[in-house]
Design an enzyme around this catalytic site. Structure first.
Site, PDB file in Angstrom:
ATOM      1  N   LYS A 192     -13.735   6.180  29.272  1.00  8.11           N
ATOM      2  CA  LYS A 192     -13.944   5.519  30.838  1.00  8.11           C
ATOM      3  C   LYS A 192     -12.892   4.618  31.212  1.00  8.11           C
ATOM      4  CE  LYS A 192     -17.851   3.834  33.597  1.00  8.11           C
ATOM      5  NZ  LYS A 192     -19.105   3.382  33.623  1.00  8.11           N
ATOM      6  N   SER A 245     -22.182   5.628  37.038  1.00  8.50           N
ATOM      7  CA  SER A 245     -20.366   5.644  37.250  1.00  8.50           C
ATOM      8  C   SER A 245     -19.878   5.997  36.138  1.00  8.50           C
ATOM      9  CB  SER A 245     -20.219   3.890  37.281  1.00  8.50           C
ATOM     10  OG  SER A 245     -20.487   3.441  35.862  1.00  8.50           O
ATOM     11  N   SER A 253     -25.880   4.698  33.465  1.00  6.26           N
ATOM     12  CA  SER A 253     -24.426   5.261  33.720  1.00  6.26           C
ATOM     13  C   SER A 253     -24.108   6.060  32.385  1.00  6.26           C
ATOM     14  CB  SER A 253     -23.754   4.360  34.074  1.00  6.26           C
ATOM     15  OG  SER A 253     -23.615   4.063  35.486  1.00  6.26           O
TER      16      SER A 253
END
Length: 527
Positions: free
Chosen positions: A131, A209, A233
Site C-alpha cells: 500500500k 482505502s 480498510s
C-alpha cells in the site's frame, strides 16, 4: 491463565496509548530502522492445485513457494507473469500507483541465481504489492495525496523491511484512498481502483482505502499484499473482493514508517488469497520494533502457520485444531441472510465448533457509533502545518480533517473514556461466553485494537463476493486463523477468481466514465 495475562497486557497497553497523547509517527517520520532477523519460518509442503500448475499467477503465495522449492517455478517467471497482467489489465483495474518492474525483475533474477540450499527466507522470490502509505526506499510514497506528491523515502517502513528480509519482492505500490480515508480515488475525488469482480462497473464498492492492494491480489496482479486499517480498510476490501484479510491486535505489527492517520487505531496487516497466505505474511511482519513502543512487551507471536494448517482427522474429516465457541449476534442474519445462513450451517458442521448466541450491552449503539468519530481529531496533529498553510493539498478529504480540527480536547478525552468502557464490555460481556465472535462490520474491534479476520463465504445475486468478519481475543490471531483454515478446507469460495475485464475497457483513458466522490461523501465515509 494465558488469556487472563493477555487481557491484562492489552488493557495496560491500550490505556497507556490513549493517555499518552503522543503520536508514534508524523507525516515526516524518521526512517525505519533495519528489520530484525528473519523469523525461522518454513512454508509447509501443501498440495498444489492444477490451476496453479497451469498458470503461475493463479498460485497462492504458499503454492508459489512450494513450486519454487521443487524447481517447478522460478521467481523470474512468476514476476514476469504478474508484470504481463499488469501491463495488459491495470489500465482497467488501476490497482497500482507505481509499478517497479525493472527492480522487481532484477530482484527475481537474483533470487533464482542464489543457492536454494542456503535458505533465503520464507518469501524468497515472491512478488508483493505494498500500500502506498508505507515508506519504500527509493520508491515514491505518495499516499495518494498532493502533500506527498514528491516524497521518496530513504528507508523502508519496518513491515516492508521485514518482508524484503524474508525474500519478498516489491512489485509496486498499491493505489489507495487519499491519505487513507475513502476508497481509492485521485486526490480530487475521481474514482480510480475498481472492484476486481466488477471491473466494468466502477460504481461497485471495492472496500476501504486499501482498495489497490486488495484489487492487485484478487485480480492476480500480485501474490499477496499489505494494507492498513483504521476504520475497516483491511477487512472490508477483503470481504468485497473475496480475500482473506487479517487485522492483527494493536502492536502485533509495527506501523513505524507508515504515514499516520490515527495513532490509537492504525494497524498494519496482510490481504491474502487464503488463511495460510495471511498467516505466512503476518508471521514475517509481526514482532517487536524499538521504533514503535506499542510493539514492545507483548506476548510472543504464536505459530500462525500451524494455526492456518487444517487438521484432518481419520476418515478425511476436517476438524478444528481446538474446540472453539463462535459467538453469533442476533443481528448477524439481518443482511445477506441466505449466504450468512449457509455459512453458519457449514461452521456448525465442523467438529470442534460450538455456535453460541451473543447479546450486545444496552449502550452498544451509543458506544460504537457516536464516539467512533472522535478519531478524526487524531489525524490533524501530524498534518497541522498543511492545514494552516495550504489546506487545498487535502483535496477531496479536506472536510474530514476540518471536522477533526473542530473537536475539542475534552471531547477526545470523553471518547477515550467511552472507548475504555466499550473495551471492558467487549472483553467481559461479548467475549465472556465465546472465543471468537462474528461481526456485522469492522466496528468495534478496529476501534479497540482487537484482532479481526475477514474471509470469503459466498456471492450475492449480482456475483459480488460476500465475506464474514471474525473478531477475537487480544493476541489470539491464531484462533481466528484456525477457524478460517477449517472453513476453507471444506469450502472453495477462496479459490474462485474473477474473470478478466472485457476487451476494450479502459477506464484510465475515459475519465468522463468514472464516478467522483464528493467532499461531503468523503467526509461521511471517514466519519
Amino acid at each position: 491463565m494465558s488469556r487472563f495475562l493477555n487481557r491484562r497486557v492489552f488493557l495496560a497497553s491500550s490505556a497507556a496509548l490513549a493517555s499518552s497523547g503522543v503520536s508514534l509517527g508524523t507525516a515526516a517520520a524518521a526512517p525505519a530502522a533495519p528489520a530484525a532477523g528473519v523469523p525461522s519460518i518454513r512454508v509447509p509442503d501443501i498440495d498444489v492445485r492444477q490451476a496453479a500448475l497451469d498458470d503461475p499467477s493463479e498460485a497462492t503465495l504458499a503454492e508459489a513457494a512450494v513450486l519454487m522449492r521443487r524447481g517447478k517455478l522460478t521467481s523470474t517467471g512468476l514476476t514476469q507473469a504478474y508484470l504481463d497482467r499488469i501491463e495488459r489489465l491495470d489500465s482497467t483495474y488501476q490497482a497500482y500507483a507505481e509499478v517497479t518492474a525493472d527492480a522487481a525483475l532484477q530482484a527475481a533474477r537474483k533470487a533464482d541465481q542464489a543457492d536454494r540450499g542456503s535458505g533465503g527466507g520464507p518469501l524468497r522470490g515472491i512478488p508483493l504489492c505494498i500500500k502506498d502509505n508505507y515508506f519504500t526506499r527509493g520508491v515514491p510514497t505518495r499516499c495518494n495525496s498532493y502533500i506527498f506528491a514528491d516524497f521518496v523515502p530513504e528507508e523502508d517502513a519496518t513491515a516492508v523491511a521485514r518482508l524484503k528480509a524474508a525474500g519478498g519482492i516489491l512489485l509496486g505500490k498499491g493505489q489507495m484512498g487519499p491519505l487513507a480515508t475513502t476508497r481509492a480515488t485521485t486526490p480530487n475525488g475521481t474514482v480510480t481502483t475498481v472492484n476486481a469482480w466488477t471491473p466494468d462497473d466502477p460504481s461497485v464498492d471495492p472496500g476501504g482505502s486499501s482498495t489497490g492492494p486488495a484489487c492487485a491480489v484478487a485480480a492476480r496482479l500480485a501474490s499477496s499484499s499489505i494494507g492498513t486499517q483504521t476504520g475497516g480498510s483491511i477487512v472490508l476490501p477483503s470481504n468485497q473482493q473475496n480475500l482473506t484479510g487479517l487485522k492483527p491486535t494493536m502492536g502485533r505489527v509495527s506501523v513505524h514508517g507508515v504515514i499516520p492517520l490515527s495513532f490509537t487505531r492504525d494497524h498494519s496487516g496482510p490481504l491474502a488469497r487464503d488463511a495460510l497466505d495471511a498467516a505466512i505474511m503476518l508471521q514475517v511482519m509481526a514482532g517487536p520494533d524499538a521504533n514503535d513502543p506499542r510493539t514492545l512487551g507483548l506476548p510472543a507471536v504464536p505459530d500462525l502457520i500451524r494455526a492456518a494448517t487444517p487438521v484432518v482427522a481419520r476418515g478425511g474429516a476436517v476438524r478444528l485444531r481446538r474446540a472453539t465457541r463462535i459467538g453469533v449476534p442476533a443481528d448477524f442474519l439481518s443482511a445477506q441472510k441466505k449466504v450468512r445462513g449457509a455459512f453458519l450451517d457449514r461452521l456448525d458442521a465442523i467438529p470442534g465448533v460450538t455456535l453460541v448466541d451473543v447479546v450486545y450491552p444496552d449502550d452498544w449503539t451509543l458506544l460504537t457509533g457516536t464516539f467512533n468519530a472522535a478519531r478524526l481529531a487524531e489525524r490533524t496533529e501530524p498534518f497541522r502545518y498543511w492545514l494552516r498553510n495550504d489546506p487545498a493539498k487535502f483535496g477531496v478529504s479536506l472536510l474530514s480533517w476540518l471536522q477533526g480540527l473542530m473537536l475539542s480536547g475534552d471531547e477526545w478525552i470523553t471518547a477515550q473514556r467511552a472507548k475504555n468502557h466499550l473495551l471492558r464490555e467487549v472483553l467481559d460481556s461479548v467475549l465472556d461466553t465465546c472465543d471468537v465472535v462474528l461481526q456485522t462490520g469492522p466496528v468495534p474491534f478496529d476501534i479497540l485494537g482487537l484482532p479481526e479476520l475477514a474471509l470469503p463465504i459466498g456471492f450475492d445475486d449480482a456475483g459480488v463476493p460476500v465475506g464474514a468478519i471474525l473478531g477475537g481475543q487480544p493476541y489470539e490471531e491464531d484462533r481466528l486463523l484456525e477457524v478460517a483454515a477449517a472453513h476453507q478446507a471444506v469450502t472453495d469460495w477462496h479459490t474462485r477468481r474473477p474473470a478478466d475485464p472485457t476487451t476494450g475497457t479502459r477506464l484510465r483513458l475515459a475519465p468522463a466514465a468514472r464516478p467522483r466522490v464528493s467532499a461531503e461523501e468523503a467526509a461521511e465515509t471517514s466519519a
